[in-house]
Structure formats: structure tokens, C-alpha cells
Design a protein around this motif. Structure first.
Motif, PDB file in Angstrom:
ATOM      1  N   GLY A  36      48.524  45.762  35.321  1.00 31.46           N
ATOM      2  CA  GLY A  36      47.252  45.059  35.460  1.00 31.46           C
ATOM      3  C   GLY A  36      46.996  44.798  36.961  1.00 31.46           C
ATOM      4  O   GLY A  36      45.949  44.193  37.253  1.00 31.46           O
ATOM      5  N   LYS A  37      47.800  45.252  37.900  1.00 32.36           N
ATOM      6  CA  LYS A  37      47.161  45.042  39.253  1.00 32.36           C
ATOM      7  C   LYS A  37      46.269  45.904  39.670  1.00 32.36           C
ATOM      8  O   LYS A  37      45.429  45.640  40.773  1.00 32.36           O
ATOM      9  N   GLN A  38      45.780  47.075  38.835  1.00 30.01           N
ATOM     10  CA  GLN A  38      44.574  47.831  39.124  1.00 30.01           C
ATOM     11  C   GLN A  38      43.537  47.021  38.889  1.00 30.01           C
ATOM     12  O   GLN A  38      42.369  47.121  39.469  1.00 30.01           O
ATOM     13  N   LYS A  39      43.495  45.891  38.149  1.00 35.34           N
ATOM     14  CA  LYS A  39      42.015  44.945  38.020  1.00 35.34           C
ATOM     15  C   LYS A  39      41.908  44.122  39.355  1.00 35.34           C
ATOM     16  O   LYS A  39      40.920  43.883  39.371  1.00 35.34           O
ATOM     17  N   CYS A  40      42.779  44.142  40.109  1.00 33.46           N
ATOM     18  CA  CYS A  40      42.624  43.546  41.379  1.00 33.46           C
ATOM     19  C   CYS A  40      42.180  44.289  42.461  1.00 33.46           C
ATOM     20  O   CYS A  40      42.326  43.797  43.859  1.00 33.46           O
ATOM     21  N   GLY A  41      41.631  45.145  42.415  1.00 35.80           N
ATOM     22  CA  GLY A  41      41.154  46.212  43.447  1.00 35.80           C
ATOM     23  C   GLY A  41      40.138  45.572  44.413  1.00 35.80           C
ATOM     24  O   GLY A  41      40.016  45.643  45.671  1.00 35.80           O
ATOM     25  N   LEU A  42      39.320  44.820  43.597  1.00 40.03           N
ATOM     26  CA  LEU A  42      38.141  44.220  44.307  1.00 40.03           C
ATOM     27  C   LEU A  42      38.589  43.049  45.330  1.00 40.03           C
ATOM     28  O   LEU A  42      38.114  42.903  46.454  1.00 40.03           O
ATOM     29  N   ALA A  43      39.532  42.422  44.793  1.00 43.12           N
ATOM     30  CA  ALA A  43      40.124  41.174  45.517  1.00 43.12           C
ATOM     31  C   ALA A  43      40.909  41.790  46.652  1.00 43.12           C
ATOM     32  O   ALA A  43      40.749  41.139  47.876  1.00 43.12           O
ATOM     33  N   LEU A  44      41.553  42.794  46.346  1.00 43.35           N
ATOM     34  CA  LEU A  44      42.248  43.496  47.582  1.00 43.35           C
ATOM     35  C   LEU A  44      41.328  44.030  48.635  1.00 43.35           C
ATOM     36  O   LEU A  44      41.813  43.857  49.774  1.00 43.35           O
ATOM     37  N   GLU A  45      40.129  44.664  48.200  1.00 43.05           N
ATOM     38  CA  GLU A  45      39.261  45.314  49.055  1.00 43.05           C
ATOM     39  C   GLU A  45      38.724  43.921  49.952  1.00 43.05           C
ATOM     40  O   GLU A  45      38.551  44.134  51.120  1.00 43.05           O
ATOM     41  N   ASP A  46      38.330  42.764  49.415  1.00 39.94           N
ATOM     42  CA  ASP A  46      37.812  41.826  49.976  1.00 39.94           C
ATOM     43  C   ASP A  46      38.946  41.029  51.094  1.00 39.94           C
ATOM     44  O   ASP A  46      38.662  40.883  52.248  1.00 39.94           O
ATOM     45  N   TYR A  47      40.102  41.237  50.701  1.00 42.52           N
ATOM     46  CA  TYR A  47      41.224  40.642  51.578  1.00 42.52           C
ATOM     47  C   TYR A  47      41.116  41.537  52.834  1.00 42.52           C
ATOM     48  O   TYR A  47      41.386  41.179  53.977  1.00 42.52           O
ATOM     49  N   TYR A  48      41.378  42.924  52.532  1.00 39.24           N
ATOM     50  CA  TYR A  48      41.406  43.968  53.812  1.00 39.24           C
ATOM     51  C   TYR A  48      40.234  43.831  54.550  1.00 39.24           C
ATOM     52  O   TYR A  48      40.224  43.994  55.836  1.00 39.24           O
ATOM     53  N   GLU A  49      38.998  43.649  54.129  1.00 39.50           N
ATOM     54  CA  GLU A  49      37.838  43.528  54.899  1.00 39.50           C
ATOM     55  C   GLU A  49      37.865  42.476  55.697  1.00 39.50           C
ATOM     56  O   GLU A  49      37.492  42.300  56.861  1.00 39.50           O
ATOM     57  N   CYS A  50      38.254  41.070  54.965  1.00 35.95           N
ATOM     58  CA  CYS A  50      38.667  40.095  56.105  1.00 35.95           C
ATOM     59  C   CYS A  50      39.647  40.396  57.234  1.00 35.95           C
ATOM     60  O   CYS A  50      39.295  39.930  58.370  1.00 35.95           O
ATOM     61  N   LEU A  51      40.576  41.109  56.962  1.00 33.39           N
ATOM     62  CA  LEU A  51      41.734  41.271  57.995  1.00 33.39           C
ATOM     63  C   LEU A  51      40.934  42.205  58.991  1.00 33.39           C
ATOM     64  O   LEU A  51      41.177  42.210  60.301  1.00 33.39           O
ATOM     65  N   HIS A  52      40.443  43.412  58.646  1.00 29.60           N
ATOM     66  CA  HIS A  52      40.322  44.602  59.419  1.00 29.60           C
ATOM     67  C   HIS A  52      38.917  44.663  59.891  1.00 29.60           C
ATOM     68  O   HIS A  52      38.317  45.277  60.760  1.00 29.60           O
ATOM     69  N   HIS A  53      37.921  44.227  59.096  1.00 27.15           N
ATOM     70  CA  HIS A  53      36.337  44.236  59.487  1.00 27.15           C
ATOM     71  C   HIS A  53      35.800  45.670  59.287  1.00 27.15           C
ATOM     72  O   HIS A  53      34.934  45.748  60.182  1.00 27.15           O
ATOM     73  N   LYS A  54      36.457  46.635  58.568  1.00 32.92           N
ATOM     74  CA  LYS A  54      35.962  47.972  58.635  1.00 32.92           C
ATOM     75  C   LYS A  54      34.437  48.250  58.234  1.00 32.92           C
ATOM     76  O   LYS A  54      33.680  48.966  58.817  1.00 32.92           O
TER      77      LYS A  54
END
Length: 104
Positions: A36-54
Motif C-alpha cells: 500500500g506504500k506505493q499509493k503514497c508516491g505523491l505525498a512522498l514527492e511533496d515531502y522531498y520537494e519541501c526538503l530539497h526544492h529540486k
């Protein structure tokens, strides 16, 4: 920050994104099945964007490149020719001097 606290106390700037990601993991997975963790890809992407601003950095870089390109094209339109520049200040070349200096 790694401690979970922001620079001036209180929660860090990415803490809400972390909470959203953690909630997604809790809802979509269990101890037996982590698929089920695969469903959280967008949330993970948002979190990484907040951290790294790529993504933000890539957008800024693209905008800067477009601005430089537009500036380079605009400056070439009214640029004096090489002959006009060579004739600056010479006798009987007042028309070239006026064109280059803008005093027509």
C-alpha cells in the motif's frame, strides 16, 4: 531540521508534509503487507520537494534561461553594425555617429 523543530522553535517547515506522508503510510499499509506504500508516491514527492526544492530550482533555472534568451534577442535588434562602430568620430561620418549614439 532533523529534530522536528523549526529554526525559531515550533514545527519545522516540512513537518505538515511529513505528517501527511506518515498518515498515508499508516492508512495504506500494515505489518503483513507493505504494498500500500506505493499509493503514497505523491505525498512522498511533496515531502522531498519541501526538503530539497529540486522542482522549484529547475523552474527558476528555466525562467532565468528564458529571460536571458529574450534579453539577448532584444539587444541584437537595434545593435549598430560593425561599420557604424568603426566610423565613430571620423570626419564625414556624422550620420553613422548619430545612428549609433541615438541622436538623429
Amino acid at each position: 531540521m532533523a529534530s522536528g523543530y523549526g529554526l525559531h522553535g515550533g514545527p519545522g517547515r516540512c513537518f505538515p508534509f511529513w505528517q501527511e506522508l506518515l498518515a498515508c503510510y499508516v492508512v495504506n499499509s500494515n505489518a503483513d503487507d507493505d504494498s500500500g506504500k506505493q499509493k503514497c508516491g505523491l505525498a512522498l514527492e511533496d515531502y522531498y520537494e519541501c526538503l530539497h526544492h529540486k522542482k522549484e530550482a529547475a523552474r527558476v533555472k528555466a525562467l532565468q534561461a528564458a529571460y536571458r534568451k529574450a534579453e539577448a534577442e532584444r539587444s541584437r535588434e537595434s545593435a549598430p553594425t560593425a561599420g557604424q562602430i568603426r566610423n565613430l568620430g571620423l570626419l564625414n561620418k556624422d550620420d553613422d555617429t548619430a545612428k549609433v549614439l541615438g541622436a538623429r
